[in-house]
Design a protein around this motif. Structure first.
Motif, short mmCIF file in Angstrom:
data_model
loop_
_atom_site.label_atom_id
_atom_site.label_comp_id
_atom_site.label_asym_id
_atom_site.label_seq_id
_atom_site.Cartn_x
_atom_site.Cartn_y
_atom_site.Cartn_z
N ILE A 110 0.86 -1.18 0.00
CA ILE A 110 0.00 0.00 0.00
C ILE A 110 0.90 1.23 0.00
O ILE A 110 1.88 1.30 0.74
N PHE A 111 0.55 2.18 -0.86
CA PHE A 111 1.38 3.36 -1.11
C PHE A 111 0.59 4.62 -0.73
O PHE A 111 -0.65 4.61 -0.70
N LEU A 112 1.32 5.70 -0.52
CA LEU A 112 0.67 7.01 -0.36
C LEU A 112 1.69 8.11 -0.61
O LEU A 112 2.90 7.88 -0.61
N GLU A 113 1.15 9.31 -0.82
CA GLU A 113 1.98 10.52 -0.88
C GLU A 113 1.54 11.44 0.23
O GLU A 113 0.34 11.56 0.49
N VAL A 114 2.49 12.10 0.85
CA VAL A 114 2.15 13.04 1.92
C VAL A 114 3.03 14.27 1.73
O VAL A 114 4.20 14.17 1.34
N ARG A 115 2.45 15.42 2.03
CA ARG A 115 3.21 16.66 1.89
C ARG A 115 4.41 16.66 2.85
O ARG A 115 4.29 16.22 4.00
N ALA A 116 5.51 17.19 2.34
CA ALA A 116 6.72 17.26 3.17
C ALA A 116 6.50 18.16 4.38
O ALA A 116 7.19 18.00 5.39
N ASP A 117 5.55 19.10 4.28
CA ASP A 117 5.31 20.02 5.40
C ASP A 117 4.12 19.56 6.27
O ASP A 117 3.45 20.37 6.89
N ASN A 118 3.88 18.25 6.29
CA ASN A 118 2.75 17.70 7.07
C ASN A 118 3.22 16.63 8.06
O ASN A 118 2.89 15.45 7.94
N PRO A 119 4.00 17.05 9.07
CA PRO A 119 4.49 16.05 10.04
C PRO A 119 3.39 15.29 10.77
O PRO A 119 3.59 14.09 11.04
N PRO A 120 2.23 15.89 11.10
CA PRO A 120 1.22 15.07 11.79
C PRO A 120 0.83 13.82 11.00
O PRO A 120 0.79 12.71 11.55
N ALA A 121 0.56 14.01 9.71
CA ALA A 121 0.17 12.85 8.90
C ALA A 121 1.34 11.88 8.75
O ALA A 121 1.17 10.66 8.84
N THR A 123 3.65 11.30 10.86
CA THR A 123 3.78 10.55 12.11
C THR A 123 2.74 9.44 12.18
O THR A 123 3.05 8.30 12.56
N MET A 124 1.51 9.77 11.80
CA MET A 124 0.47 8.73 11.83
C MET A 124 0.86 7.57 10.91
O MET A 124 0.78 6.40 11.31
N TYR A 125 1.29 7.90 9.69
CA TYR A 125 1.64 6.83 8.75
C TYR A 125 2.82 6.00 9.27
O TYR A 125 2.82 4.78 9.14
N ALA A 126 3.80 6.68 9.85
CA ALA A 126 4.95 5.94 10.40
C ALA A 126 4.49 5.01 11.52
O ALA A 126 4.95 3.87 11.62
N ASN A 127 3.56 5.49 12.35
CA ASN A 127 3.02 4.64 13.42
C ASN A 127 2.36 3.38 12.87
O ASN A 127 2.29 2.36 13.55
N PHE A 128 1.85 3.49 11.64
CA PHE A 128 1.16 2.36 11.00
C PHE A 128 2.11 1.53 10.14
O PHE A 128 1.66 0.69 9.37
N ASP A 145 7.16 19.58 -1.83
CA ASP A 145 7.50 18.21 -2.20
C ASP A 145 6.49 17.21 -1.62
O ASP A 145 5.90 17.46 -0.56
N ALA A 146 6.35 16.08 -2.29
CA ALA A 146 5.62 14.94 -1.73
C ALA A 146 6.61 13.90 -1.28
O ALA A 146 7.58 13.60 -1.99
N ILE A 147 6.38 13.36 -0.10
CA ILE A 147 7.14 12.19 0.36
C ILE A 147 6.29 10.97 0.03
O ILE A 147 5.10 10.93 0.35
N THR A 148 6.91 10.00 -0.64
CA THR A 148 6.18 8.77 -0.95
C THR A 148 6.49 7.75 0.15
O THR A 148 7.63 7.63 0.59
#
Ligand code: COA
Length: 155
Positions: A110-121, A123-128, A145-148
């Motif tokens: 499972i993949f996603l993109e998250v904004r580089a300036d969005n640490p809350p999201a 963190t949630m993804y890393a927790n998962f 930038d997007a972090i994949t």
């Protein structure tokens, strides 16, 4: 969240939910909110390649999330919770449900993109268990930038 009772009731999103979902979408992503047409397009592919959920508290929609599934790959399309309902576990409930559906349908990654300036999201993804694997420079309209990120699933 672990060990606590669910905060929200989750159910599948339908076209009747779009007004409420668009309110959250526009409040959450004012610069690049999805349009009603984009969301209707996503729902038109449900359940074939999409799985969209709303989260309700006291029968009011306070969050939503969407998944795309193609063969053995899934993508988190979107996830958002009204600001006043954050940090109570609803985002985690939604993400847990998306991961379960992706696995149920046989996705192995499972993949996603998250904004580089969005640490809350992030963190949630890393927790998962999502791990960053790349950066898409200037991916968003404002040049951010997007972090994949990716996570393996048991399938
Ligand atoms: C990302 C989002 C959906 C999380 O929803 P939520 O309901 O707050 O999520 P949860 O309460 O389940 O929190 C999950 C975990 O994420 C992390 N987290 C969430 N918000 C955080 C914040 N502001 N700062 C640090 N960590 C945060 C925490 O680890 C949290 O667990 P904890 O509260 O037990 O510490 C929500 O912040 C949101 O709607 N943000 C705006 C939209 C967005 O960024 N979507 C993702 C686009 S890729």
């Amino acid at each position: 969240m672990i060990g606590q009772a669910p905060v929200a009731a989750l159910r599948q999103m339908t076209g009747f939910d779009l007004a409420a979902v668009l309110d959250i979408e526009r409040a959450t992503f004012p610069a690049d909110a999805w349009t009603e047409g984009m969301l209707r397009g996503e729902l038109a592919d449900q359940p074939r390649t999409r799985h969209y959920l709303v989260a309700e508290v006291d029968s009011r929609i306070v969050g939503y999330a969407g998944l795309a599934i193609a063969a053995d790959q899934a993508d988190v399309q979107t996830i958002a919770v009204y600001a006043e309902h954050r940090r109570s576990g609803i985002g985690s409930q939604l993400l847990t449900a998306l991961l379960a559906e992706a696995a149920r349908r046989g996705a192995t990654k499972i993949f996603l993109e998250v904004r580089a300036d969005n640490p809350p999201a992030q963190t949630m993804y890393a927790n998962f268990g999502f791990e960053p694997y790349g950066v898409r420079r200037g991916y968003y309209d404002d040049g951010t930038d997007a972090i994949t990120m990716m996570r393996e699933l048991d399938g």
